[in-house]
Design an enzyme around this catalytic site. Structure first.
Site, short mmCIF file in Angstrom:
data_model
loop_
_atom_site.label_atom_id
_atom_site.label_comp_id
_atom_site.label_asym_id
_atom_site.label_seq_id
_atom_site.Cartn_x
_atom_site.Cartn_y
_atom_site.Cartn_z
N CYS A 85 -8.45 13.93 26.14
CA CYS A 85 -7.71 15.20 26.09
C CYS A 85 -8.72 16.30 25.89
CB CYS A 85 -6.70 15.21 24.94
SG CYS A 85 -5.85 16.81 24.75
N CYS A 199 -8.25 20.09 32.07
CA CYS A 199 -7.09 19.43 31.48
C CYS A 199 -6.94 18.08 32.16
CB CYS A 199 -5.83 20.27 31.66
SG CYS A 199 -4.31 19.45 31.12
#
Length: 250
Positions: A85, A199
């Site tokens: 992440c 992302c």
């Protein structure tokens, strides 16, 4: 189990699945035993990272959840940890202080690869969650290497949010046409030839929709290759810390 790494995932789960699929399919194998040894922590109930970064007074911090994961991994003793992440790297320093194993810094490794791959590009596009944009994880790394960061206008972020949240996180699907539209607008409207995907949901979109002509720096794809190289060489007995320094030091 000896000679293994740990994956801190679940942020989100579909993006983590993409990372695991990449490392499983890219590693060179001729038998079952050639695959990598790893532990996957798919901690899906970690609070939303962007919500906390943008409004910490009204949203629960995700740091305690990740520290708990780190403390559990300390008992197991992995060679290194991959955190799937980008936005969660907001607390990278705090997490590394609590971890006995090195945590790979995905944004730093990605930008190092960007410099190597596109050394003459001065303007770098960045698309990511609002949290990643706000906390400057990628902006700082890009500016450290002397490049200009181009975010595009508010319409870009709205399209990115739609792709990440309304499509991938809420429905589990990738709108490939929308992904291509974002890349096209960044290139045509804002004049960038290289676009950083900051992302892991965007990395999933790249995996599913790679049939385009734009130059992207896909952090999750890059960290997958680094993971395979590190895990393979550590298994062969090469020095872990020197290998990690090779990837993470400027």
């Amino acid at each position: 189990m000896r000679s293994f790494f740990s994956i801190l995932g679940g942020m989100g789960t579909i993006a983590t699945e993409s990372y695991v699929r990449l490392i499983n399919h890219r590693v060179k194998i001729s038998r079952d035993q050639d695959y990598l040894n790893y532990i996957l922590v798919n901690h899906a109930t970690v609070p939303d990272r962007t919500s906390y970064i943008l409004n910490p007074s009204e949203h629960e911090s995700f740091l305690p959840y990740l520290i708990e994961d780190i403390e559990q991994q300390n008992k197991l003793g992995p060679d290194f940890i991959v955190m799937v992440c980008n936005t969660a790297h907001y607390f990278y320093e705090e997490l590394q202080k609590n971890s006995q194993a090195p945590i790979l810094h995905m944004p730093r490794i990605a930008i190092k690869q960007m410099v190597s791959q596109y050394p003459t590009e001065e303007k770098i596009g960045l698309i990511a969650t609002r949290g990643t944009i706000a906390d400057g994880i990628y902006k700082n790394e890009i500016e450290k290497v002397g490049k200009e960061v181009v975010l595009g206008g508010p319409e870009i972020q709205e399209l990115v949010d739609e792709l990440i949240y309304q499509n991938i996180k809420e429905k589990g699907i990738v709108d490939v046409a929308l992904y291509h539209q974002i890349l096209q607008k960044m290139h045509d409207d804002y004049g960038v030839n290289v676009i950083v995907l900051g992302c892991t949901e965007l990395s999933l979109a790249q995996e599913k929709g790679s049939n385009h002509q734009y130059q992207v720096i896909d952090a999750q794809s890059i960290i997958a290759d680094v993971t395979i190289d590190l895990a393979t060489r550590i298994r062969k007995g090469q020095d872990k810390q020197s290998l990690i320094n090779h990837y993470q030091k400027a």
